[in-house]
Design an enzyme around this catalytic site. Structure first.
Site, PDB file in Angstrom:
ATOM      1  N   HIS A 270      -1.941   6.044  -2.418  1.00 58.84           N
ATOM      2  CA  HIS A 270      -1.238   6.475  -1.200  1.00 58.84           C
ATOM      3  C   HIS A 270      -1.774   5.719   0.014  1.00 58.84           C
ATOM      4  CE1 HIS A 270       0.392   9.557   1.702  1.00 58.84           C
ATOM      5  NE2 HIS A 270      -0.649   9.103   2.394  1.00 58.84           N
ATOM      6  N   GLU A 271      -3.100   5.666   0.147  1.00 57.65           N
ATOM      7  CA  GLU A 271      -3.693   4.993   1.300  1.00 57.65           C
ATOM      8  C   GLU A 271      -3.461   3.491   1.267  1.00 57.65           C
ATOM      9  OE1 GLU A 271      -4.660   6.568   3.824  1.00 57.65           O
ATOM     10  OE2 GLU A 271      -4.439   8.500   2.827  1.00 57.65           O
TER      11      GLU A 271
ATOM     12  N   HIS B  70      -0.097   2.619   2.655  1.00 60.51           N
ATOM     13  CA  HIS B  70      -0.006   2.498   4.107  1.00 60.51           C
ATOM     14  C   HIS B  70      -0.298   1.058   4.547  1.00 60.51           C
ATOM     15  CE1 HIS B  70       0.809   6.552   5.281  1.00 60.51           C
ATOM     16  NE2 HIS B  70      -0.293   7.051   4.742  1.00 60.51           N
TER      17      HIS B  70
ATOM     18  N   GLU C 185       4.318   9.221   5.837  1.00 60.27           N
ATOM     19  CA  GLU C 185       3.547   9.897   4.794  1.00 60.27           C
ATOM     20  C   GLU C 185       4.391  10.050   3.538  1.00 60.27           C
ATOM     21  OE1 GLU C 185       0.297  10.750   4.711  1.00 60.27           O
ATOM     22  OE2 GLU C 185       0.250   9.617   6.580  1.00 60.27           O
TER      23      GLU C 185
END
Length: 304
Positions: free
Chosen positions: A143-144, A147, A220
């Site tokens: 997920h990070e 980004h 997100e």
């Protein structure tokens, strides 16, 4: 039938659509203030100051975020597993290896920062490393890393710049109005325009903040989808979210300025099955965790 790829593309388009209307909002606000006082200098000064300020923030935002969070560089020998996991994700996603940082906090969380993929960092808390199994940790890290790969830092910087322009315009307009700046028209139409301008100056920063938060929430959701595309194992990310939701307690050094960067709300996760009103959602940097879990479960069913 929608796929994970189409969901990702849809999210990107909606985010940039929000940015487009945000830009129109800023231009319209500047035009209104300039017309009331017949001076384009108000708009030019506010935009110029905001651009200079935010360019400085853009080049130094990662250092500021890491300092505010209390993060420290994590040597490889202290957590070989974390380094290997991030290296594997970097190879899979075609990204350079980010610098890794550790935050001494028992609350499970993480965030990515940096102006681009070649100048990026990922910070994780001690609580995240202790609480997550390998699949869950990989889900959070994917997920990070998403980004970074999705260039979210660029979108966030643009949003911050536009919010800064709105705040500057509103503050200048109110100060000029309070100290009796000259207006070209003193008739009834001019007075009405002045009243509208003052109302816009008061409400504009509030509206800009809501747009910025909406962009943050959408990014997100996009990172969740991209993380699942990367790991091909949505259960890992789902499990991590459930553990964070159950833990509930916020971080000791939670900061409003950096809250939108984190994997989950650093002030404390919302509890399961707690209804969140549409009005409350407007002020959230992250979608409610139960909604994120539901979306991931739906994606898992679609890809099955």
């Amino acid at each position: 039938m929608p796929t994970l790829y189409s969901l990702k593309d849809s999210n990107i388009h909606k985010t940039w659509l929000l940015m487009f209307f945000f830009s129109l909002f800023v231009i319209g606000l500047g035009w209104l203030f300039s017309v009331v006082y017949n001076s384009w200098g108000i708009l030019i000064f506010a935009i110029g100051f905001s651009v200079i300020y935010n360019l400085f923030s853009y080049w130094n935002a990662d250092k500021i975020a890491l300092a505010l969070s209390g993060a420290h560089a994590l040597p490889r020998e202290q957590n070989e597993n974390l380094y290997q996991t991030v290296e594997n994700l970097s190879i899979t996603m075609g990204l350079p290896m980010p610098a890794l940082y550790i935050i001494n906090d028992p609350s499970p969380n993480a965030f990515a920062t940096g102006r681009d993929s070649h100048h990026s960092s990922v910070a994780v808390t001690v609580g995240l490393l202790r609480m997550m199994d390998n699949d869950e940790l990989e889900g959070v890290l994917a997920h990070e890393m998403s980004h970074i790969g999705n260039r979210d830092i660029l979108v966030s910087t643009i949003a911050v710049m536009l919010v800064g322009v709105v705040a500057m315009l509103g503050d200048l307009f109110l100060r000029i109005s309070f100290w009796g700046g000259e207006r070209e028209n003193n008739n009834n139409g001019g007075v009405i325009l002045l009243v509208i301008g003052i109302a816009a100056a008061i409400l504009a920063p509030f509206a800009a903040m809501l747009i910025q938060l909406a962009i943050s929430r959408r990014r997100e959701g996009l990172a969740d989808a991209t993380g699942v595309l990367t790991t091909r194992y949505p259960e890992g990310l789902i499990g991590a979210l459930k553990k964070i939701e159950a833990y509930g307690t916020g971080m000791r050094r939670a900061q409003t300025a950096t809250a939108h960067l984190y994997f989950a709300n650093p002030f404390g996760a919302d509890k399961a099955h707690r209804k969140v009103s549409w009005f409350a959602k407007l002020f959230m940097t992250h979608p409610p965790i139960d909604e994120r879990i539901a979306a991931l479960e739906k994606m898992a069913n679609i890809s099955a």
